[in-house]
Design a protein around this motif. Structure first.
Motif, PDB file in Angstrom:
ATOM      1  N   GLY A  68       4.510   8.668  -4.266  1.00  0.00           N
ATOM      2  CA  GLY A  68       2.957   8.942  -4.286  1.00  0.00           C
ATOM      3  C   GLY A  68       2.033   8.484  -5.458  1.00  0.00           C
ATOM      4  N   GLY A  69       2.478   7.110  -6.506  1.00  0.00           N
ATOM      5  CA  GLY A  69       2.169   7.123  -7.165  1.00  0.00           C
ATOM      6  C   GLY A  69       0.968   6.171  -7.186  1.00  0.00           C
ATOM      7  N   PRO A  70       0.148   6.180  -7.900  1.00  0.00           N
ATOM      8  CA  PRO A  70      -1.149   4.946  -7.600  1.00  0.00           C
ATOM      9  C   PRO A  70      -0.880   4.041  -6.973  1.00  0.00           C
ATOM     10  N   VAL A  71       0.314   2.841  -7.233  1.00  0.00           N
ATOM     11  CA  VAL A  71       0.501   1.552  -6.172  1.00  0.00           C
ATOM     12  C   VAL A  71       0.607   1.790  -4.184  1.00  0.00           C
ATOM     13  N   GLY A  72       1.485   3.096  -4.237  1.00  0.00           N
ATOM     14  CA  GLY A  72       1.836   3.663  -2.752  1.00  0.00           C
ATOM     15  C   GLY A  72       0.807   4.762  -2.421  1.00  0.00           C
ATOM     16  N   LEU A  73       0.262   5.100  -2.642  1.00  0.00           N
ATOM     17  CA  LEU A  73      -1.225   5.288  -2.502  1.00  0.00           C
ATOM     18  C   LEU A  73      -1.911   4.220  -1.922  1.00  0.00           C
ATOM     19  N   VAL A  74      -2.783   3.681  -3.281  1.00  0.00           N
ATOM     20  CA  VAL A  74      -3.114   2.161  -2.598  1.00  0.00           C
ATOM     21  C   VAL A  74      -3.321   1.751  -1.551  1.00  0.00           C
ATOM     22  N   ALA A  75      -1.445   1.457  -1.180  1.00  0.00           N
ATOM     23  CA  ALA A  75      -0.636   1.101  -0.353  1.00  0.00           C
ATOM     24  C   ALA A  75      -1.345   1.734   0.925  1.00  0.00           C
ATOM     25  N   ALA A  76      -1.128   2.862   0.099  1.00  0.00           N
ATOM     26  CA  ALA A  76      -1.289   3.925   1.859  1.00  0.00           C
ATOM     27  C   ALA A  76      -3.030   3.963   2.269  1.00  0.00           C
ATOM     28  N   LEU A 115       1.065  -1.602 -14.093  1.00  0.00           N
ATOM     29  CA  LEU A 115       0.182  -1.170 -13.264  1.00  0.00           C
ATOM     30  C   LEU A 115      -1.066  -2.058 -12.058  1.00  0.00           C
ATOM     31  N   ASN A 116      -1.533  -2.925 -13.118  1.00  0.00           N
ATOM     32  CA  ASN A 116      -2.324  -4.163 -12.529  1.00  0.00           C
ATOM     33  C   ASN A 116      -1.410  -4.571 -10.913  1.00  0.00           C
ATOM     34  N   SER A 117      -1.024  -5.517 -11.733  1.00  0.00           N
ATOM     35  CA  SER A 117       0.380  -6.089 -11.096  1.00  0.00           C
ATOM     36  C   SER A 117       1.132  -5.587  -9.706  1.00  0.00           C
ATOM     37  N   GLY A 118       1.321  -4.044  -9.625  1.00  0.00           N
ATOM     38  CA  GLY A 118       1.610  -3.315  -8.588  1.00  0.00           C
ATOM     39  C   GLY A 118       0.539  -2.682  -7.560  1.00  0.00           C
ATOM     40  N   ILE A 119      -0.819  -2.789  -7.889  1.00  0.00           N
ATOM     41  CA  ILE A 119      -2.241  -2.480  -7.413  1.00  0.00           C
ATOM     42  C   ILE A 119      -1.849  -3.846  -6.765  1.00  0.00           C
ATOM     43  N   HIS A 120      -2.018  -4.785  -7.095  1.00  0.00           N
ATOM     44  CA  HIS A 120      -2.643  -5.816  -6.245  1.00  0.00           C
ATOM     45  C   HIS A 120      -1.050  -6.172  -5.643  1.00  0.00           C
ATOM     46  N   ASP A 121       0.070  -6.118  -5.876  1.00  0.00           N
ATOM     47  CA  ASP A 121       0.754  -6.287  -4.729  1.00  0.00           C
ATOM     48  C   ASP A 121       0.652  -5.030  -3.138  1.00  0.00           C
ATOM     49  N   GLU A 132      -6.708   7.812 -17.146  1.00  0.00           N
ATOM     50  CA  GLU A 132      -4.946   7.623 -17.073  1.00  0.00           C
ATOM     51  C   GLU A 132      -4.925   7.307 -15.729  1.00  0.00           C
ATOM     52  N   GLN A 133      -3.722   7.063 -15.041  1.00  0.00           N
ATOM     53  CA  GLN A 133      -3.561   6.564 -14.058  1.00  0.00           C
ATOM     54  C   GLN A 133      -3.585   7.640 -12.880  1.00  0.00           C
ATOM     55  N   HIS A 134      -3.369   8.664 -13.314  1.00  0.00           N
ATOM     56  CA  HIS A 134      -3.476   9.966 -12.576  1.00  0.00           C
ATOM     57  C   HIS A 134      -4.488  10.477 -11.893  1.00  0.00           C
ATOM     58  N   LYS A 135      -5.546  10.064 -12.485  1.00  0.00           N
ATOM     59  CA  LYS A 135      -7.110  10.151 -12.020  1.00  0.00           C
ATOM     60  C   LYS A 135      -7.018   9.118 -10.847  1.00  0.00           C
ATOM     61  N   LEU A 136      -6.877   8.085 -11.495  1.00  0.00           N
ATOM     62  CA  LEU A 136      -7.153   7.008  -9.517  1.00  0.00           C
ATOM     63  C   LEU A 136      -5.870   7.531  -8.409  1.00  0.00           C
ATOM     64  N   SER A 137      -4.588   7.997  -9.195  1.00  0.00           N
ATOM     65  CA  SER A 137      -4.009   8.386  -7.452  1.00  0.00           C
ATOM     66  C   SER A 137      -5.210  10.055  -7.163  1.00  0.00           C
ATOM     67  N   GLN A 138      -5.088  10.478  -8.075  1.00  0.00           N
ATOM     68  CA  GLN A 138      -6.089  11.873  -7.714  1.00  0.00           C
ATOM     69  C   GLN A 138      -7.224  11.254  -6.346  1.00  0.00           C
ATOM     70  N   ARG A 190      11.820  -5.150   7.545  1.00  0.00           N
ATOM     71  CA  ARG A 190      11.294  -4.335   8.001  1.00  0.00           C
ATOM     72  C   ARG A 190      11.006  -3.522   6.920  1.00  0.00           C
ATOM     73  N   VAL A 191      11.059  -3.510   5.374  1.00  0.00           N
ATOM     74  CA  VAL A 191      11.230  -3.371   4.607  1.00  0.00           C
ATOM     75  C   VAL A 191      10.492  -3.606   3.126  1.00  0.00           C
ATOM     76  N   LEU A 192       9.784  -3.328   2.614  1.00  0.00           N
ATOM     77  CA  LEU A 192       9.473  -3.969   1.065  1.00  0.00           C
ATOM     78  C   LEU A 192       8.831  -3.499   0.417  1.00  0.00           C
ATOM     79  N   LEU A 193       9.439  -3.993  -0.738  1.00  0.00           N
ATOM     80  CA  LEU A 193       8.755  -3.113  -2.168  1.00  0.00           C
ATOM     81  C   LEU A 193       7.356  -3.946  -3.257  1.00  0.00           C
ATOM     82  N   ALA A 194       7.020  -2.536  -4.143  1.00  0.00           N
ATOM     83  CA  ALA A 194       6.362  -2.803  -4.435  1.00  0.00           C
ATOM     84  C   ALA A 194       5.550  -2.315  -6.168  1.00  0.00           C
ATOM     85  N   GLY A 195       4.964  -2.590  -6.949  1.00  0.00           N
ATOM     86  CA  GLY A 195       4.913  -1.619  -7.808  1.00  0.00           C
ATOM     87  C   GLY A 195       6.104  -1.610  -8.582  1.00  0.00           C
ATOM     88  N   ASP A 196       6.297  -0.837  -9.614  1.00  0.00           N
ATOM     89  CA  ASP A 196       7.491  -0.826 -10.420  1.00  0.00           C
ATOM     90  C   ASP A 196       8.826  -0.846  -9.523  1.00  0.00           C
TER      91      ASP A 196
END
Length: 401
Positions: free
Chosen positions: A11-19, A303-309, A105-111, A284-290
């Motif tokens: 549930g960091g920024p990459v996971g939350l943006v993907a969701a 962080l940016n490339s993770g969001i692009h993922d 800060e990335q946690h502000k995007l997460s929120q 059926r399993v995929l990776l993104a971000g870090d």
């Protein structure tokens, strides 16, 4: 039509943006986050123009812009001679509505993204829930989850591993995390002292064989913000030595006034990796971000490339789930994002670090002179900015079939 939800581990920024990107396309999604609340990781805090554009498309870019600081210009400096080159992202304003680096800060995007997810009936974020492994078959993925009430299993149509550099999902896939770890650790600390008073732009890189550093301003209570500074440390130093007041003050005094003590708001130390997973997909399993790739922070690309993922994957996964595209479409995600990460993110961040730390005086001078020439030539500066802003990498990814 798949009936089980997509589960996102992390549930960091990459996971939350993907969701969010999946949920906005009508996909039922569950996010599993091991922490009790939004993680407050302070490492990443730079958003490049195409990332802000992607967040705009998801309806959260405006909120991030309100919380961040726009940095339209950045510098490369030499420790002894001062400014080598200064770049103005206004040169690429015809390519993006956001010709600046946005510092926040990335946690502000997460929120912000978490709040957007709570408004969607087809999205859930489960805190204190940690993915501990999975098995899969032709019909879906069975995910083992550690919860406050004990172990559970969740059945998913697909699993997205966005659970960080130590990803359980990647390890369960048996994907190799290919690459290397830099021998030195990075010291990162923050000071409210306004470096603009010394002629620094909101983002600057200072080259030196022994004490190079990266500097960038972050939002803070009231102007002018707080300044985060990253330094390399000697491999043999203990963490206590690195974080000591004497050592931290010696780093900042080395390029500012040596007779002044500086307020230090926080300090931390961490290892830095340059790694890419051998594959980003297993059925059926995929990776993104870090979980998929890690790099040094010089250039603000991790962080940016993770969001692009996340945005790339969500687009393709939603198309597969709706029946518009075959499952093989997900292999294009792997080709696009893995190749782009190797060609751009890994190559650029390694080159950035070597530019700052070069010891050979002739090579060092040659590289700094080349940067001077680049900044002085409008066409060369524009091409350089398209690459460093990650616009070129996003365009390149789209070309890969």
């Amino acid at each position: 039509m798949e009936t089980n939800p997509v589960v996102v581990a992390g549930g960091g920024p990459v996971g939350l943006v993907a969701a969010l990107a999946l949920a906005r396309q009508g996909v039922e999604v569950i996010v599993l986050e091991s922490e009790k609340a939004i993680p407050r990781d302070l490492r990443a805090g730079t958003f490049h123009p195409p990332t802000v554009e992607m967040l705009d498309a998801l309806g959260v870019g405006g909120s991030l812009l309100e919380k961040g600081i726009k940095v339209p210009e950045w510098q490369l400096r030499d420790r002894s001679s001062g400014v080598v080159a200064q770049f103005d992202l206004g040169l690429i304003s015809d390519e993006t509505p956001h010709p600046f680096r946005l510092h926040c800060e990335q946690h502000k995007l997460s929120q912000i993204v978490h709040d957007a997810l709570t408004e969607l009936p087809n999205a859930r974020v489960l805190f204190s829930h940690r993915c501990t492994g999975f098995t899969q078959d032709g019909g879906g993925v069975s995910i083992s989850v550690e919860t406050p009430s004990g172990p559970e299993e969740i059945r998913a149509s697909y699993l997205v591993g966005a659970d960080g550099a130590h990803s359980i999902v990647r390890k369960t896939m048996n994907a190799e995390f290919e690459g290397f770890t830099w021998p030195e650790r990075f010291l990162v600390f923050a000071t409210p002292y306004d470096l603009r008073e010394q002629g620094f732009t909101g983002n600057a890189y200072v080259a030196d064989p022994d004490e190079w550093c990266a500097i960038f301003v972050q939002p803070h209570e009231g102007p002018p913000g707080i300044w985060r500074i990253a330094f390399p440390t000697q491999p043999g130093m203990s963490e206590d030595e690195i974080l000591s007041e004497q050592f931290v003050q010696s780093r900042i005094k080395g390029f500012l006034d040596p007779d002044q003590d500086y307020e230090i708001a926080y300090r931390s130390v961490y290892r830095v990796h340059q790694r890419v997973a051998s594959t980003f997909r297993e059925q059926r399993v995929l990776l993104a971000g870090d979980a998929a790739h890690a790099n040094n922070p010089l250039g603000g690309m991790g962080l940016n490339s993770g969001i692009h993922d996340a945005v790339n994957l969500a687009e393709k996964l939603a198309a597969v789930l709706s029946g518009e595209e075959p499952q093989d479409c997900l292999d294009r995600y792997v080709r696009q994002r893995r190749q782009t990460n190797i060609e751009y993110v890994q190559a650029t961040t390694i080159r950035n670090k070597r530019l700052l730390e070069e010891r050979d005086p002739d090579i060092r001078q040659e590289r700094l002179d080349e940067m001077r020439k680049t900044a002085a030539d409008k066409d060369k500066a524009r091409a350089y900015l398209l690459n460093s802003s990650m616009i070129a990498s996003v365009q390149r990814a789209r070309q890969i079939q």
